[in-house]
Scaffold this motif. Structure first.
Motif, PDB file in Angstrom:
ATOM      1  N   ALA A  72       0.858  -1.172   0.261  1.00  0.00           N
ATOM      2  CA  ALA A  72      -0.119   0.069  -0.165  1.00  0.00           C
ATOM      3  C   ALA A  72       0.890   1.301   0.166  1.00  0.00           C
ATOM      4  N   VAL A  73       1.881   1.262   0.649  1.00  0.00           N
ATOM      5  CA  VAL A  73       2.660   2.327   0.619  1.00  0.00           C
ATOM      6  C   VAL A  73       3.582   2.538  -0.576  1.00  0.00           C
ATOM      7  N   HIS A  74       3.930   1.425  -1.198  1.00  0.00           N
ATOM      8  CA  HIS A  74       4.706   1.523  -2.199  1.00  0.00           C
ATOM      9  C   HIS A  74       3.922   1.928  -3.522  1.00  0.00           C
ATOM     10  N   ALA A  75       2.626   1.814  -3.415  1.00  0.00           N
ATOM     11  CA  ALA A  75       1.525   2.138  -4.524  1.00  0.00           C
ATOM     12  C   ALA A  75       1.515   3.679  -4.580  1.00  0.00           C
ATOM     13  N   GLU A  76       1.815   4.502  -3.286  1.00  0.00           N
ATOM     14  CA  GLU A  76       1.956   5.592  -3.210  1.00  0.00           C
ATOM     15  C   GLU A  76       3.337   6.639  -3.647  1.00  0.00           C
ATOM     16  N   GLY A  77       4.046   5.581  -4.087  1.00  0.00           N
ATOM     17  CA  GLY A  77       5.436   6.169  -4.390  1.00  0.00           C
ATOM     18  C   GLY A  77       6.379   6.243  -3.338  1.00  0.00           C
ATOM     19  N   ALA A  78       6.203   5.891  -2.141  1.00  0.00           N
ATOM     20  CA  ALA A  78       7.078   6.201  -0.922  1.00  0.00           C
ATOM     21  C   ALA A  78       7.746   4.662  -0.741  1.00  0.00           C
ATOM     22  N   ALA A  79       8.831   4.720  -0.256  1.00  0.00           N
ATOM     23  CA  ALA A  79       9.682   3.569   0.613  1.00  0.00           C
ATOM     24  C   ALA A  79       9.177   3.513   1.903  1.00  0.00           C
ATOM     25  N   VAL A  80       9.352   2.204   2.580  1.00  0.00           N
ATOM     26  CA  VAL A  80       8.886   2.098   3.853  1.00  0.00           C
ATOM     27  C   VAL A  80      10.028   1.355   4.577  1.00  0.00           C
ATOM     28  N   SER A  81      10.131   1.489   5.963  1.00  0.00           N
ATOM     29  CA  SER A  81      11.111   1.015   6.753  1.00  0.00           C
ATOM     30  C   SER A  81      10.578   0.291   7.997  1.00  0.00           C
ATOM     31  N   ALA A  82      11.096  -0.696   8.352  1.00  0.00           N
ATOM     32  CA  ALA A  82      10.889  -1.380   9.664  1.00  0.00           C
ATOM     33  C   ALA A  82      11.583  -0.971  10.625  1.00  0.00           C
ATOM     34  N   GLN A  83      11.193  -0.424  11.734  1.00  0.00           N
ATOM     35  CA  GLN A  83      11.961  -0.268  12.774  1.00  0.00           C
ATOM     36  C   GLN A  83      11.991  -1.810  13.823  1.00  0.00           C
ATOM     37  N   ILE A  84      13.297  -2.404  13.876  1.00  0.00           N
ATOM     38  CA  ILE A  84      13.244  -3.588  14.804  1.00  0.00           C
ATOM     39  C   ILE A  84      14.042  -3.340  15.898  1.00  0.00           C
ATOM     40  N   GLY A  85      13.859  -4.127  17.002  1.00  0.00           N
ATOM     41  CA  GLY A  85      14.718  -3.812  18.092  1.00  0.00           C
ATOM     42  C   GLY A  85      14.159  -4.730  19.238  1.00  0.00           C
ATOM     43  N   HIS A  86      14.564  -4.853  20.509  1.00  0.00           N
ATOM     44  CA  HIS A  86      14.224  -5.328  21.602  1.00  0.00           C
ATOM     45  C   HIS A  86      13.926  -4.350  22.738  1.00  0.00           C
ATOM     46  N   GLY A  87      12.827  -4.212  23.318  1.00  0.00           N
ATOM     47  CA  GLY A  87      12.608  -3.319  24.412  1.00  0.00           C
ATOM     48  C   GLY A  87      13.389  -3.505  25.687  1.00  0.00           C
ATOM     49  N   GLY A  88      13.850  -4.749  25.912  1.00  0.00           N
ATOM     50  CA  GLY A  88      14.857  -5.008  27.178  1.00  0.00           C
ATOM     51  C   GLY A  88      14.092  -4.325  28.396  1.00  0.00           C
TER      52      GLY A  88
END
Length: 408
Positions: free
Chosen positions: A92-108
């Motif tokens: 859906a984001v790509h269809a609007e012409g933008a890229a998309v990132s996933a924030q990954i991590g561990h809350g600790g």
């Protein structure tokens, strides 16, 4: 481009292997819109709004690498069940012409042990005043498991169609808490010297880099300053950034500040919304916020580009591309960032107020941001992150369910 020319923030740019349509990134702000660790239609719509509004890339926050690393019981983590919904979101984001990132991590130590059904983890045993629970010491086996979990999250991000991963090394989440001399009192290879305290973060970044294999971009989001006495500070952040550059594991650095564990308002600057936080908290935390909240939720003066002074010291120490975060509200701040040698800018609160701000800046560079930095958006991440000055709708989580559109 000559040495005296600055890049056009609205022109296309390369971020690692990814080409963005401009240099403006929607910064990670936990959306509070996932349900039972699955993507919802509301979450898709949230990011589509920024893509349609003109950003080069939007960031999905935050996708935990392990169930016990979530800071909210509804947060997404990388299960088989979550993958179809994540693909719907990226498409859906790509269809609007933008890229998309996933924030990954561990809350600790910032993770929610009650919601996760598992103890929170910390470099050494630590009491979390907000959750009123002890975080357990992270074993070496835990460290190895969590490093591999970051690598697996990166592989799954590629499978789900993400263009980048942003590895969360800030705010005293797990990797950040290892960097902190105040929280990390270990005596093994992961504690003591800065080199030892940085070992976990470097192992994470190396594992993510190797898992990605150049297919998507890798961003490291790292503290410059925890905002607490005895915490991680700029004098240690500079060599850690240099080590990431030497390791060759990062495509860009995004520098941040503050501690979700010990001083959450330090990152945001502006007013501390004590009344609004108290309203959404369960007892006895509600009473605590009302009576002693000012000791924990401090107010700090706001100014545009408020992290620039420290970030430019990192900028001078490394050649890596850098993303300026903190008080990016309009074209003058963006142009200042470009003139200071930053390759990208990241916006959060200004876009919560006006998702189409980038498109309007393209039409008229003098367009001012309407964000007043009241920070009343912050407590809404428990019920659906939004600017309360624009969106006063009923919190959506109570209406969620398959009938109301979570993507499974």
């Amino acid at each position: 481009m000559t040495a005296t020319e600055k890049p056009d923030v609205l022109a296309p740019a390369e971020l690692g292997p990814v080409r963005l349509r401009n240099r403006i990134i929607k910064a990670a702000t936990y959306e509070g819109l996932s349900h039972k660790a699955l993507v919802t239609k509301d979450l898709v719509d949230f990011h589509v709004a920024y893509a349609r509004g003109g950003v080069g890339m939007t960031t999905v926050a935050y996708c935990a690498v392990a169930k016990e690393g979530r800071t909210d019981r509804h947060q997404i983590y990388w299960t088989d069940e979550a993958m179809p919904g994540l693909r719907v979101l990226t498409d859906a984001v790509h269809a609007e012409g933008a890229a998309v990132s996933a924030q990954i991590g561990h809350g600790g130590p910032v993770a929610n042990p009650k919601g996760n059904g598992a103890p929170a983890l910390s470099p050494t045993k630590h009491f979390h005043a907000t959750s009123l629970n002890w975080a357990h010491e992270t074993s070496v086996a835990d460290i190895q498991r969590i490093v591999e979990a970051h690598a697996e999250a990166a592989r799954r991000a590629i499978e789900a169609g993400f263009d980048a991963v942003e590895v969360h090394l800030g705010h005293n989440y797990l990797a950040s808490s290892f960097l902190s001399p105040r929280i990390n009192r270990r005596t093994d290879a992961y504690g003591g010297s800065l080199e030892n305290r940085a070992r976990f973060a470097r192992e994470i970044m190396r594992a993510v880099h190797d898992a990605v294999g150049g297919r998507i971009a890798v961003i490291a989001k790292m503290n410059m300053d925890d905002g607490v006495p005895g915490g991680f500070w700029l004098d240690e952040a500079i060599p850690v950034a240099q080590w990431f550059e030497q390791d060759g594991t990062v495509d860009a650095l995004e520098m941040t500040a503050g501690s979700s564990l010990l001083n959450p308002m330090y990152l945001f600057k502006g007013d501390a919304p004590l009344k609004e936080f108290a309203e959404i908290m369960p007892q006895p935390i509600k009473l605590g916020v009302k009576t002693v909240g000012k000791r924990f939720l401090h107010s700090y003066p706001y100014k545009d580009a408020y992290l620039l002074e420290d970030a430019r010291q990192i900028r001078a120490a490394v050649k890596l591309p850098m993303i300026l975060l903190g008080g990016v509200t309009g074209k003058p701040v963006m142009d200042l960032a470009m003139s200071e040698g930053f390759e990208f800018v990241a916006m959060a609160r200004a876009l919560l107020r006006e998702p189409d701000l980038v498109n309007r800046l393209r039409e008229d560079a003098s367009t001012p941001s309407l964000c007043i930095h009241c920070n009343k958006c912050m407590p809404t991440n428990f019920t659906g992150t939004r600017c309360v000055l624009v969106d006063r709708s009923t919190p959506r989580r109570q209406n969620w369910g398959k009938a109301n559109g979570y993507v499974a």
